[in-house]
Scaffold this motif. Structure first.
Motif, PDB file in Angstrom:
ATOM      1  N   LYS B   5     -40.551  30.179  16.786  1.00 23.70           N
ATOM      2  CA  LYS B   5     -40.708  28.865  16.153  1.00 23.70           C
ATOM      3  C   LYS B   5     -40.742  27.828  17.271  1.00 23.70           C
ATOM      4  O   LYS B   5     -39.807  27.712  18.069  1.00 23.70           O
ATOM      5  CB  LYS B   5     -39.502  28.608  15.239  1.00 23.70           C
ATOM      6  N   PRO B   6     -41.824  27.092  17.383  1.00 24.98           N
ATOM      7  CA  PRO B   6     -41.927  26.199  18.533  1.00 24.98           C
ATOM      8  C   PRO B   6     -41.024  24.969  18.406  1.00 24.98           C
ATOM      9  O   PRO B   6     -40.741  24.511  17.303  1.00 24.98           O
ATOM     10  CB  PRO B   6     -43.401  25.794  18.532  1.00 24.98           C
ATOM     11  N   SER B   7     -40.590  24.458  19.529  1.00 20.19           N
ATOM     12  CA  SER B   7     -39.756  23.263  19.552  1.00 20.19           C
ATOM     13  C   SER B   7     -40.050  22.472  20.820  1.00 20.19           C
ATOM     14  O   SER B   7     -40.771  22.948  21.698  1.00 20.19           O
ATOM     15  CB  SER B   7     -38.277  23.652  19.528  1.00 20.19           C
ATOM     16  N   VAL B   8     -39.510  21.262  20.912  1.00 17.11           N
ATOM     17  CA  VAL B   8     -39.622  20.495  22.154  1.00 17.11           C
ATOM     18  C   VAL B   8     -38.262  20.525  22.846  1.00 17.11           C
ATOM     19  O   VAL B   8     -37.235  20.726  22.197  1.00 17.11           O
ATOM     20  CB  VAL B   8     -40.058  19.025  21.904  1.00 17.11           C
ATOM     21  N   PRO B   9     -38.245  20.321  24.161  1.00 15.08           N
ATOM     22  CA  PRO B   9     -36.958  20.321  24.871  1.00 15.08           C
ATOM     23  C   PRO B   9     -36.012  19.255  24.309  1.00 15.08           C
ATOM     24  O   PRO B   9     -36.465  18.187  23.862  1.00 15.08           O
ATOM     25  CB  PRO B   9     -37.359  19.990  26.310  1.00 15.08           C
ATOM     26  N   ARG B  10     -34.737  19.548  24.330  1.00 16.21           N
ATOM     27  CA  ARG B  10     -33.725  18.614  23.844  1.00 16.21           C
ATOM     28  C   ARG B  10     -33.894  17.248  24.491  1.00 16.21           C
ATOM     29  O   ARG B  10     -34.109  17.147  25.687  1.00 16.21           O
ATOM     30  CB  ARG B  10     -32.331  19.148  24.187  1.00 16.21           C
ATOM     31  N   GLY B  11     -33.787  16.201  23.692  1.00 14.34           N
ATOM     32  CA  GLY B  11     -33.854  14.863  24.254  1.00 14.34           C
ATOM     33  C   GLY B  11     -35.264  14.354  24.475  1.00 14.34           C
ATOM     34  O   GLY B  11     -35.460  13.270  25.013  1.00 14.34           O
ATOM     35  N   THR B  12     -36.267  15.159  24.084  1.00 17.64           N
ATOM     36  CA  THR B  12     -37.651  14.679  24.166  1.00 17.64           C
ATOM     37  C   THR B  12     -38.229  14.589  22.758  1.00 17.64           C
ATOM     38  O   THR B  12     -37.681  15.166  21.820  1.00 17.64           O
ATOM     39  CB  THR B  12     -38.546  15.595  25.016  1.00 17.64           C
ATOM     40  N   ARG B  13     -39.318  13.865  22.617  1.00 16.88           N
ATOM     41  CA  ARG B  13     -39.869  13.588  21.287  1.00 16.88           C
ATOM     42  C   ARG B  13     -41.388  13.674  21.262  1.00 16.88           C
ATOM     43  O   ARG B  13     -42.051  13.299  22.220  1.00 16.88           O
ATOM     44  CB  ARG B  13     -39.502  12.145  20.873  1.00 16.88           C
ATOM     45  N   ASP B  14     -41.911  14.114  20.129  1.00 21.02           N
ATOM     46  CA  ASP B  14     -43.322  13.893  19.812  1.00 21.02           C
ATOM     47  C   ASP B  14     -43.442  12.533  19.136  1.00 21.02           C
ATOM     48  O   ASP B  14     -42.539  12.127  18.401  1.00 21.02           O
ATOM     49  CB  ASP B  14     -43.809  14.951  18.807  1.00 21.02           C
ATOM     50  N   LYS B 139     -27.698  10.081  20.001  1.00 14.79           N
ATOM     51  CA  LYS B 139     -28.459   9.115  19.211  1.00 14.79           C
ATOM     52  C   LYS B 139     -28.896   7.934  20.082  1.00 14.79           C
ATOM     53  O   LYS B 139     -28.073   7.278  20.718  1.00 14.79           O
ATOM     54  CB  LYS B 139     -27.587   8.606  18.056  1.00 14.79           C
ATOM     55  N   GLY B 140     -30.193   7.697  20.136  1.00 16.28           N
ATOM     56  CA  GLY B 140     -30.697   6.565  20.898  1.00 16.28           C
ATOM     57  C   GLY B 140     -30.771   6.804  22.405  1.00 16.28           C
ATOM     58  O   GLY B 140     -31.185   5.929  23.143  1.00 16.28           O
ATOM     59  N   GLY B 345     -36.327  -3.005  26.473  1.00 14.16           N
ATOM     60  CA  GLY B 345     -35.870  -1.721  25.937  1.00 14.16           C
ATOM     61  C   GLY B 345     -36.700  -1.334  24.723  1.00 14.16           C
ATOM     62  O   GLY B 345     -36.360  -1.649  23.578  1.00 14.16           O
ATOM     63  N   ALA B 346     -37.809  -0.629  24.993  1.00 13.74           N
ATOM     64  CA  ALA B 346     -38.804  -0.394  23.946  1.00 13.74           C
ATOM     65  C   ALA B 346     -38.236   0.401  22.764  1.00 13.74           C
ATOM     66  O   ALA B 346     -38.542   0.089  21.598  1.00 13.74           O
ATOM     67  CB  ALA B 346     -40.016   0.314  24.530  1.00 13.74           C
ATOM     68  N   ASP B 347     -37.429   1.416  23.037  1.00 17.17           N
ATOM     69  CA  ASP B 347     -36.910   2.230  21.939  1.00 17.17           C
ATOM     70  C   ASP B 347     -36.013   1.402  21.009  1.00 17.17           C
ATOM     71  O   ASP B 347     -36.078   1.538  19.793  1.00 17.17           O
ATOM     72  CB  ASP B 347     -36.134   3.439  22.474  1.00 17.17           C
ATOM     73  N   ARG B 348     -35.172   0.562  21.612  1.00 17.91           N
ATOM     74  CA  ARG B 348     -34.304  -0.278  20.770  1.00 17.91           C
ATOM     75  C   ARG B 348     -35.094  -1.335  20.030  1.00 17.91           C
ATOM     76  O   ARG B 348     -34.803  -1.646  18.880  1.00 17.91           O
ATOM     77  CB  ARG B 348     -33.223  -0.924  21.638  1.00 17.91           C
TER      78      ARG B 348
END
Lengths: 458, 458
Positions: B5-14, B139-140, B345-348
C-alpha cells in the motif's frame, strides 16, 4: 575557520532574477494551456519512500536515484557483520528509507493509488516540479531539473491523444515557435512489424536502421539490417515499411498493407487514424504532425501512441515527448487503469527561445519606475508619491537617500528599470518632477498626475 | 511481488488540485506584492554542499539536516577500522557530501557571495521554495514545507524595514485578513536592557517573564524574575520596561528614559523611531503596528529590527517574521554586508484563510465549461465548437463520448465546473445547444454564439 569559496553541487544551478523571469514565462505559458484543456495541478513531496521508487526505472535507474541518509544513529540498524563486509549496495536499505523523486510519473502513479477514492476519473493532472538524478553532469544534462508533465488516467479515448497534439501546438506557438514537428508513432505498429518478421527483440535495431534512410540510402539500410541478422525474407517484408513516405495518409495505407497479417499492427494503424481524424476537426497553429515509425522512445512502458516534438528552427534534441501506457498504477496494486501523458523539456525550450531571441523583455515582472532623491528631504517628499504609484499597481522603488545620483542610475540600468523620477530642490518647489526614460534618455518635467497616467498606461 | 500500500514519508504531503489552487492563490498574492516593491525572484538548488549548511544552525540544527548518501560505492572512502567503530556521526562526512537545504537564508547568503560580481547592490530578492527538516512531525509541523522569503542586502536604510511593514500590510490585506498586528522590536533595545542590568545572558528569561504581565500581574512577574536570579536593584531598573504601555510613542519615551545610560539601547530606540517616522508617510490598510519588547525571536542572528506578525482573528502562532542581520554573508567570507528580511508562514496563512473562509472560489483556475455528448456523432459535432471556446481563452473540456450522461454530470460536479453544454440529436438538428448552470440547475437552449458571449463575460 578559514572560509571556503562557496559553490553548488555539480550538476545543480542557481537561477538569477533574469533567468527566473524567463523560466516563469515558459512555465506560466505551458501551465495556462494545461488549465485551458482541463488539466489540474498537483504537487507531490520531493522525498518518496525508497520502496516507492526502487525497481521502477531498471537497474541503471535505481543507481541514479539520490538516497537520503536516515536521521540520527543510522548505523544502529546495521549488524556488525554486515557492516564489516564493506559492501555499499548491501547496506543501502538499512541506512536509507527515503529518496529524491527521479521523475514525476511514478509519484503520480503513487498519488493516484493513494487518493483513488477522492479522485473522479478521468483524472487530468499536470505537475511542474524538479526531479533529481545522479547522472554524470554534462552540457544540457543536470542533476536537478524541472519536469513539466500532463497526464490523464482512466480514459481510453483517443481524443486525449489528439488534445495532447493541440496542447503542444498551442503552448509552443504561444511561446513564439514558428516551425516544429509533432511526431507520432504507435507501439502497436512496432509490435506489428516485429510480429510480421517474427523478431520482437530487434525492434530498436530496425527503427535505428530505417531512420538512416535519408543519410545512407536503401542499400545502406539493407546492409545494416543484414549485419544485424535480418534475413532477405525479413527485408522483403520490411521494404514497404523502410520506404514509407508521402503524406500521413499514404504512409498509413502502406503500413496497413505491410501489416495486413498482424492484428495488433492493424490496431495501431486504427488508433493513429482515429487521432488524425480528431485532428481534422481542429486547426493547428504552427505544428506539423508527422507519422514517424522510427520513433521508438519509451518502448518498455508505452503501449499505444508515442509522441516526440522537435523544433525545425534550431538544432536541438527533442523538446517534448510522451505516450500512452496501459497500466500506470499496476505497480502499486491498482490494475487496469489506462493513462496517457506528455512532457515539455523546459531546459531545452529555454535554450531554443534564447537562441531565437523569443523571450519578451522582462517588463512584465521587473520594477517599472525608480524614484531617486539627493537627500532626506527628497526622500520624505517622495514617500507619499511612492505609495500612490504602488496603489495604482505600478511596481515602484525609492532608492534610499544618501547615495550619489550616478549610483542610483546605475542601479536602475542594472535592474533594467525603464523609468526614473529624480527629485531635487527644484522639483520639490515646483511640484514638477524630472521623469526620465532610461531607454531613450528623454527627460521632461511632469506633474505627479501625469507621471501616474503615463506609467499606468504601461 | 505483492504490492505494498503506497504512502508518503512521514511529515510530507501531497497537494491535491483543490489545495494547489489555494496555495497558488497565497503564493501569487505574496509574490506580486514582493514584485511591486522591487524584489526579484531567484531559485537555488534543493541540494547544497554539506559544508555549506553544517554549522550554520547550531548543533541541534545540524542534526535536523537531511543528508544525501553519495552515489555509487559510498563506503569505499571509509576505512575499515573507522567503519568497525560503528559510529554514525563519525562517518557522515565520508558517505555524504550533499544535503537538502534547511532554510532559504543560508542558500541566499551563499548565492550572494558566489554571484557578488553580477549583483548590483542593494540586492532585493525573494524566494519561494520548499525546505526540509528532519524534525519530529506533528500537527502543523512538516518535514517538507515552503518558505516564502524577501531579503535586501547591501542597504542599511531603515526605509527597508518600513517597507517590510508595508509589504506585510498589503499582502495580508490582499489575502482578506482584516485585523492583524505587526510587532516590532529591536535587538539593540534588548542589548541595552541587558547592559543596564548587566545580565546579557538572561535576556530571554526577562522577555518571557515580562510577556506574562497581562496574565500574572506585576507581582507575578517580579516573583518570576526573582526566581530567575534578578536582584531587587535589577527589578527597580527594569520596572519602566516591565510596565511599558500606552501608544508606541509613549512606550518609546519610557524606554529612552530607562535606557538613558546605554548607548546601544538608545540606538535601538532611534532605529525604531525612524521606522515609525517612515510609516507616518504611508497609510496602512489593515495592519496595526506595535512596539513589543517581549519579542525575542532570532536573537542569535538579528542585530537590529525584529518583526513578528500575528492575526487577531483566529488563535494561531506567528504568520510571519524577520529582522535585520548585520553580517549575513560573513560565514562565506564576504564581510560587512548588512541585510534585512522577512518571511511569510504559508502553511499557517493557509489554515487562517481556511478557518475564516477567505479563499475565493476556484473559478480562476478550473474548467469553465464541460461539453457532454451522447455518442460519436455528438462528439464530432462538438469538436470545432470546443476549439472555438478555447480560442476565446475559455477553459473547456469535452467528455469523451460513450459514457452515461449521469457520469458526465458527476464529473462536472466533482470538478466544480460551473457550466455544462449537452449535445444530443435535437441540439445538432436545431443548432441550439442545452446550456446548464450547474449551481442553479437552470437550463436553456442557446446558439453557440450566445454561449460564447455568456462564457466570455465570465
Amino acid at each position: 575557520m578559514a572560509s571556503i569559496k562557496p559553490s553548488v553541487p555539480r550538476g545543480t544551478r542557481d537561477f538569477s532574477p533574469t533567468e527566473m523571469v524567463k523560466r516563469n514565462y515558459i512555465f506560466d505559458t505551458i501551465k495556462s494551456v494545461f488549465r485551458k484543456y482541463g488539466y489540474q495541478q498537483i504537487e507531490t513531496p520531493a522525498m518518496e519512500n525508497l520502496s516507492t521508487l526502487m525497481g521502477k526505472y531498471g537497474d541503471e535507474g535505481d543507481k541514479l536515484i539520490f538516497k537520503i541518509l536516515n536521521s540520527g544513529d543510522f548505523l544502529s540498524k546495521v549488524d556488525a557483520q554486515k557492516l564489516s563486509a564493506h559492501n555499499s549496495q548491501q547496506i543501502i536499505a538499512d541506512i536509507s528509507e527515503k529518496a529524491l523523486r527521479y521523475d514525476l510519473t511514478v509519484p503520480f502513479a503513487r498519488y493516484v493509488v493513494m487518493h483513488q477514492n477522492e479522485i473522479t476519473f478521468p483524472f487530468k493532472r499536470f505537475q511542474v516540479q524538479p526531479v533529481w538524478r545522479a547522472d554524470r553532469p554534462q552540457k544540457g544534462r543536470y542533476r536537478e531539473f524541472y519536469q513539466c508533465d500532463a497526464d490523464v488516467v482512466g480514459s481510453d479515448s483517443l481524443l486525449n491523444e489528439a488534445e495532447f497534439v493541440l496542447i503542444y501546438d498551442e503552448a509552443l506557438s504561444n511561446l513564439g515557435l514558428k516551425d516544429f514537428t509533432i511526431k507520432i508513432n504507435n507501439r502497436k505498429i512496432l509490435s506489428g512489424i516485429a510480429e510480421v518478421i517474427d523478431k520482437p527483440d530487434q525492434i530498436i535495431d530496425l527503427t535505428v536502421a530505417i531512420d538512416k534512410l535519408d543519410k545512407i540510402g536503401l542499400d545502406g539500410v539493407i546492409k545494416e539490417l543484414n549485419e544485424k541478422g535480418f534475413t532477405d525474407t525479413d527485408i522483403s517484408k520490411l521494404k514497404p515499411v523502410i520506404l514509407l513516405e508521402g503524406s500521413n495518409e499514404e504512409k498509413l495505407a502502406s503500413l496497413r498493407q505491410a501489416l495486413q497479417n498482424s492484428a495488433i499492427g492493424l490496431k495501431g494503424c486504427d488508433e493513429i487514424e482515429s487521432i488524425f481524424n480528431y485532428l481534422k476537426s481542429f486547426n493547428l497553429q504552427k505544428a506539423t504532425v508527422e507519422l514517424d515509425i522510427t520513433l521508438a522512445r519509451g518502448l518498455n512502458y508505452y503501449t499505444g501512441a508515442i509522441f516526440e516534438v522537435k523544433t525545425n528552427e534550431v538544432a536541438m534534441g527533442s523538446i517534448g515527448g510522451g505516450g500512452r501506457y496501459d497500466d500506470l498504477t499496476g505497480m502499486f496494486g491498482l490494475k487496469g487503469l489506462t493513462g496517457a501523458g506528455i512532457s515539455f523539456g523546459a531546459d531545452r525550450i529555454y535554450d531554443v527561445l534564447e537562441e531565437l531571441k523569443l523571450f519578451p523583455d522582462a517588463a512584465g515582472q521587473t520594477t517599472q519606475v525608480l524614484i531617486c532623491c539627493f537627500d532626506n528631504d527628497g526622500e520624505t517628499y517622495a514617500l507619499p508619491f511612492l505609495q500612490e504609484l504602488r496603489s495604482r499597481e505600478i511596481r515602484s522603488e525609492l532608492y534610499p537617500a544618501g547615495s550619489k545620483m550616478k549610483k542610483q542610475l546605475d542601479y536602475a540600468n542594472a535592474k533594467q528599470i525603464p523609468y526614473v523620477i529624480v527629485i531635487g530642490s527644484d522639483e520639490m518647489e515646483s511640484g514638477l518632477l524630472s521623469f526620465k526614460n532610461m531607454l531613450t534618455g528623454d527627460q521632461e518635467k511632469l506633474s505627479t498626475e501625469m507621471i501616474v497616467a503615463m506609467l499606468a498606461e504601461g
